[in-house]
Design an enzyme around this catalytic site. Structure first.
Site, PDB file in Angstrom:
ATOM      1  N   CYS A 182       0.809  -1.217   0.000  1.00 53.99           N
ATOM      2  CA  CYS A 182       0.000   0.000   0.000  1.00 53.99           C
ATOM      3  C   CYS A 182       0.846   1.273   0.000  1.00 53.99           C
ATOM      4  CB  CYS A 182      -0.945  -0.006   1.194  1.00 53.99           C
ATOM      5  SG  CYS A 182      -2.159  -1.342   1.144  1.00 53.99           S
ATOM      6  N   HIS A 194      -3.450   7.123   2.032  1.00 53.67           N
ATOM      7  CA  HIS A 194      -3.814   5.827   1.476  1.00 53.67           C
ATOM      8  C   HIS A 194      -5.191   5.446   2.014  1.00 53.67           C
ATOM      9  CE1 HIS A 194      -4.024   1.631   0.603  1.00 53.67           C
ATOM     10  NE2 HIS A 194      -3.876   1.281   1.862  1.00 53.67           N
ATOM     11  N   ASN A 249     -10.200  -0.176  -1.282  1.00 57.73           N
ATOM     12  CA  ASN A 249      -8.745  -0.089  -1.126  1.00 57.73           C
ATOM     13  C   ASN A 249      -8.093  -0.725  -2.352  1.00 57.73           C
ATOM     14  OD1 ASN A 249      -6.040  -0.439  -0.474  1.00 57.73           O
ATOM     15  ND2 ASN A 249      -6.421  -1.148   1.612  1.00 57.73           N
TER      16      ASN A 249
END
Length: 333
Positions: A116, A256, A286
């Site tokens: 990520c 993020h 996500n």
């Protein structure tokens, strides 16, 4: 001697057209739309479907949009960096595939797997090539097809992850615009909380690993939540302090999109106003390395030359980071 910084001069993005809604997941799993929205902040996510359709497709659309908006041809790209945990294949790298597909015949390319935090890592690597004066056009793309790693019998990962990505073009600047400071950190002790056991050299694919569903992602959400809030709060405070900035100086926090609770808790720890925090997890979920560039893509029209942005990410590994960026152009023009 003038300091050269890497300025973001163009943004692009792509999400697949197929939508997987919370209501569809309700029919697949023991989970409700209300629980997903309250705990994860997601209403829907995009899924890349079709045989042979991989992360390179997301990158191709992204790259061509950047070139179109910047008014350049793919032949002008000198370096192509793809941040992804879901390459089309183990080899060749996805950057090579994308360079071939878009006609970036003068670029060399690399893939980076920083989970990520991959896009931030890719930005820092790309900025280094600009800052040393050797290159003038570096494209950095963060993209993932997370649906290929999700076990759709496991409710939380199925609910939170989606497919998509975005990217930027980096070019030299000598006026203080662009990437001004970066902090990147790793703690390998966190690897046990988010991993895919099989498919690498330690645990190659076998009939047994497939039967045991060991090629899907496994996640300890509680451990990740606690670590993410702690480390992101600390690194944001550190980068603000060393650049003599306060929350009031930042136009946008660009986090993020892990889940909305992590972002909200981090902002609360620092008394950072949510109205200056970019959110789009409700529409895309996500997308791992794709979330930060997708935020820039979605919010581009709100950005003005000179705006202070703070990009932050936390992911598997654990890896995490923060980056201070001064926006380089008036996006609404």
């Amino acid at each position: 001697m003038e300091r050269i910084t890497a300025a973001i001069t163009g943004v692009g993005g792509y999400v697949p057209p197929d939508v997987l809604t919370n209501y569809q997941l309700e029919n697949m799993l023991d989970i409700t739309d209300t629980w997903i929205r309250e705990h994860l902040g997601v209403r829907e996510r995009r899924i890349l479907k079709g045989p042979g359709q991989g992360t390179s497709l997301i990158c191709n659309y992204t790259a061509m949009e950047i070139c179109h908006k910047r008014g350049i041809s793919p032949e002008e790209i000198e370096i192509l960096i793809i941040a992804t945990s879901t390459p089309d294949m183990i080899t060749p790298n996805t950057a090579s595939i994308v360079a071939r597909d878009i006609g970036a015949v003068n670029a060399w390319g690399i893939d980076l797997n920083g989970a990520c935090a991959g896009f931030l890592i890719g930005l820092q690597v790309g900025a280094s090539f600009i800052e040393n004066g050797r290159y003038k056009k570096v494209m950095v793309i963060g993209a993932d097809k997370m649906s290929c790693l999700v076990d759709y019998k496991e409710r939380v990962t199925a609910a939170v992850f989606g497919d998509g990505g975005g990217g930027v073009l980096l070019e030299p600047d000598t006026t203080g615009l662009g990437i001004n400071d970066t902090l990147l950190k790793t703690d390998g002790n966190g690897g046990e909380h988010l991993f895919i056991k099989a498919g690498g050299s330690a645990w190659p694919a076998t009939e047994e690993t497939v039967q045991n569903r060991e090629h899907f992602m496994r996640m300890n959400g509680k451990a990740i939540f606690s670590a993410a809030v702690q480390h992101l709060s600390e690194i944001i405070a550190e980068i603000l302090q060393r650049n003599r900035l306060t929350a009031e100086d930042i136009r946008w926090l660009v986090p993020h999109q892990a889940n909305k609770r992590i972002v909200s808790a981090t902002a609360a720890e620092l008394d950072f106003p949510l109205e200056k925090t970019m959110f789009n997890i409700e529409r895309y979920g996500n997308t791992t390395a794709g979330t930060i560039p997708l935020c820039l893509w979605d919010y581009e029209d709100t950005l003005q030359k000179g705006d202070n942005l703070l990009l932050v990410a936390f992911g598997a590994g654990f890896t995490w980071g923060a980056m201070h960026v001064v926006w380089a152009y008036d996006s609404a023009d």
